[in-house]
Design a protein around this motif. Structure first.
Motif, PDB file in Angstrom:
ATOM      1  N   GLY A  50       2.858 -15.884  -8.915  1.00  0.00           N
ATOM      2  CA  GLY A  50       2.576 -15.609  -7.511  1.00  0.00           C
ATOM      3  C   GLY A  50       3.760 -15.092  -6.731  1.00  0.00           C
ATOM      4  O   GLY A  50       3.599 -14.311  -5.780  1.00  0.00           O
ATOM      5  N   ALA A  53       4.379 -11.197  -5.858  1.00  0.00           N
ATOM      6  CA  ALA A  53       3.494 -10.448  -4.965  1.00  0.00           C
ATOM      7  C   ALA A  53       4.272  -9.479  -4.089  1.00  0.00           C
ATOM      8  O   ALA A  53       5.451  -9.670  -3.802  1.00  0.00           O
ATOM      9  CB  ALA A  53       2.695 -11.425  -4.101  1.00  0.00           C
ATOM     10  N   ARG A 109      -2.474  -7.971 -11.539  1.00  0.00           N
ATOM     11  CA  ARG A 109      -2.485  -8.796 -10.336  1.00  0.00           C
ATOM     12  C   ARG A 109      -1.653 -10.054 -10.563  1.00  0.00           C
ATOM     13  O   ARG A 109      -1.456 -10.472 -11.693  1.00  0.00           O
ATOM     14  CB  ARG A 109      -3.925  -9.174  -9.958  1.00  0.00           C
ATOM     15  CG  ARG A 109      -4.799  -7.954  -9.622  1.00  0.00           C
ATOM     16  CD  ARG A 109      -4.300  -7.257  -8.361  1.00  0.00           C
ATOM     17  NE  ARG A 109      -5.074  -6.071  -8.044  1.00  0.00           N
ATOM     18  CZ  ARG A 109      -4.714  -4.826  -8.364  1.00  0.00           C
ATOM     19  NH1 ARG A 109      -3.565  -4.618  -9.003  1.00  0.00           N
ATOM     20  NH2 ARG A 109      -5.464  -3.804  -8.039  1.00  0.00           N
ATOM     21  N   HIS A 111      -0.485 -14.184  -9.711  1.00  0.00           N
ATOM     22  CA  HIS A 111      -0.847 -15.530  -9.240  1.00  0.00           C
ATOM     23  C   HIS A 111      -0.278 -16.539 -10.234  1.00  0.00           C
ATOM     24  O   HIS A 111       0.136 -16.181 -11.339  1.00  0.00           O
ATOM     25  CB  HIS A 111      -2.380 -15.703  -9.131  1.00  0.00           C
ATOM     26  CG  HIS A 111      -3.093 -15.513 -10.435  1.00  0.00           C
ATOM     27  ND1 HIS A 111      -3.309 -16.532 -11.328  1.00  0.00           N
ATOM     28  CD2 HIS A 111      -3.619 -14.410 -11.015  1.00  0.00           C
ATOM     29  CE1 HIS A 111      -3.955 -16.077 -12.389  1.00  0.00           C
ATOM     30  NE2 HIS A 111      -4.151 -14.785 -12.225  1.00  0.00           N
TER      31      HIS A 111
END
Length: 547
Positions: A50, A53, A109, A111
């Motif tokens: 995360g 990001a 992505r 996380h």
């Protein structure tokens, strides 16, 4: 390839103990013809926790896509993603559809937490499945955080990196931002036989990836080691660099890794020599250089051996000045060691002690026989860092710790040029924070209106403005240049801008592919004007003026 050595003093006085500095150097010459490069067997291990990001993952995607676009039909590639889980995004395989892999990267992505060990070990496993002695077998591990899942013990990770290197898999590490463990990443790279990089801001990620790939594509030798066999006339040998060392009896072996085109690797040792009692020549050690010369079809093991001999004289005469090259290298390495000691002191809250470590070596540089611009720059940097240390916790944060530790590591592994560039980028960043030039802006590389005879004050390159400052600006691949251009085809020292009164003169420095001005190859010095467009291969520079 050329191997040699120098001593700071090669004439000793009888019956006087002496401390000597021995500098062993290994130089790879520039290639006169382009050789067929070795295939790559690479696993890119990317942090997608995360904390990645925003700009971090954006620039990391760009860097990974750049890597993909420069792989060839014989290269094996894989991508491993890790957070609290580990996933293989691609491979290990040859890339046949680069657009498809680029699209996969674009959809990454972020996380979760950071299972660094799991991702790295999977990358190693992928490289092992295609392990090839004639290829560059490497894992590139990138992280912006602490290892908080899987194997988290530092010593265990270092031992694993050493084990993988012994099995033929090299590990390069890249730390992004302020939250990763730089001590771990440096130690893994050292044990794993690869390089360590500090990516101090997200926008530098593509440039760092480009530097690593450029090195891999220009490897001319591997497994360089320097063996030192001291005679009984030497009572102590101390390394000033940071290379892995093995001891077998009295023989010390320093492992120095890959050799790149036009690179010089240096090893500096401090030798303690007791009082010698006989006049004449005295052999104090034997040096042995070994490496694998990388050819088109196979590698050839090469060995070079030489004796280290001093002359012993009977009477004490005024000593000559030390060898300037050796003294300069010793001072730079002492500065690196001082930074390491300063970090240790500051970690324990002793900020004044940390400052004193830095100021002491700054004074040594001031009082040295040798004078050099690089040493002047080093002294200024040490004093600036000492002043910051004296501000205590207000100034000593994660960023300054990483900067100092990285500068020390770079210098101690024959990468002092990278130390200078890291400091240069820090200056640029501070100028940007104050509204200065030399930072990303809204300008473009579109042509500007021509104003013949009007000298420019800045140029635009890749949507960044760079002020023209000082009396000389050099352009080229070597990190000594004021403007580093790493594109293939650009020479190490390609061209320069020289100030003559109110004029700025552009000169080609004998580059292989030439400097183009307004579509014509530069054959004589050219006085620059506003609106001039200059090309170095495919890199475009537009000159403009801001009063």
């Amino acid at each position: 390839m050329r191997a040699d050595f120098s001593l700071d003093y090669d004439v000793l006085t009888m019956e006087q103990p002496q401390k000597l500095y021995l500098m062993a150097r290994f130089a790879a010459k520039a290639e006169t013809v382009e050789r067929v490069r070795r295939p790559l067997n690479i696993s890119l291990v990317m942090d997608r926790s995360g904390s990645m990001a925003g700009a971090k993952i954006d620039y990391t995607r760009q860097a990974a896509q750049f890597l993909v676009q420069h792989l060839g039909p014989k290269d094996i590639f894989s991508i491993v993603l890790y957070n609290d889980k580990v996933e293989t995004l691609f491979g290990p395989d040859v890339i046949r559809q680069k657009d498809e892999v680029t699209h996969l990267i674009e959809n990454i992505r972020v996380h979760g937490t950071t299972n660094l060990s799991g991702g790295w070990l999977d990358g190693c496993r992928h490289v092992v499945t295609h392990l090839n002695r004639e290829a560059m077998n490497r894992v590139i591990l990138m992280s912006d955080g602490l290892a908080n899942r899987g194997v988290t013990d530092t010593q265990q990770l270092i031992l694993l990196a050493q084990q993988k290197h012994q099995e033929g898999v090299t590990t390069t590490t890249m730390g992004l931002g302020e939250d990763f463990n730089e001590d771990l990443m440096m130690a893994m790279a050292q044990a794993g036989g690869g390089a360590y990089y500090f990516i101090e801001s997200p926008e530098m990620t593509p440039a760092i990836f480009r530097e690593e790939l450029t090195g891999l594509l220009n490897v001319v030798g591997q497994n360089l080691s320097i063996m030192v066999d001291p005679t009984s006339y030497v009572t102590m040998v101390k390394q000033m660099n940071a290379y892995p060392v093995a001891l077998n009896g009295r023989t010390l072996t320093y492992s120095m890794g890959d050799i790149f085109t036009d690179e010089v690797k240096g090893l500096v040792l401090e030798l303690s020599v007791p009082a010698l009692v006989q006049v004449g020549e005295c052999k104090i050690a034997t040096l042995r250089f070994e490496y694998d010369d990388v050819g088109e079809a196979r590698s050839v093991h090469q060995v070079s051996q030489m004796d280290v001999i001093v002359n012993v004289r009977a009477r004490a005469l005024p000593p000559p000045p030390p060898n300037p090259d050796v003294e300069k290298s010793v001072l730079l390495l002492q500065a690196a060691a001082a930074r390491q000691e300063a970090v240790k002191a500051a970690d324990h809250g002793d900020y004044m002690g940390a400052s004193q470590h830095l100021r002491t070596i700054a004074d040594s540089i001031s009082n040295a026989h040798v004078k050099h611009d690089q040493l002047d720059e080093e002294r200024r940097s040490l004093l600036a860092q000492a002043e910051k240390m004296e501000q205590g916790t207000h100034a000593y944060d994660d960023y300054s710790r990483k900067t100092m530790s990285t500068q020390a590591y770079y210098t101690m592994t024959s990468r002092h040029d990278d130390t200078i560039m890291l400091r240069f980028r820090e200056i640029q960043r501070k100028l940007g924070e104050k509204g200065g030039e030399g930072v990303p802006s809204a300008v473009s590389n579109e042509d500007v209106a021509k104003q013949p005879g009007i000298p420019p004050t800045y140029f635009i390159w890749n949507q960044i403005t760079y002020p023209i400052k000082g009396d000389l600006m050099r352009f080229g691949r070597a990190s000594h240049n004021e403007v580093v251009v790493t594109q293939k085809g650009v020479s190490r020292f390609h061209c320069q801008i020289r100030r003559e009164g109110d004029k700025l003169v552009l000169e080609d420095l004998g580059s292989t592919n030439g400097t183009m001005v307004e579509g014509k190859r530069l054959v004589s010095p050219h006085v620059l004007s506003v609106g001039d467009v200059v090309y170095l291969c495919d890199e475009k520079f537009v000159f403009d003026r801001r009063d």
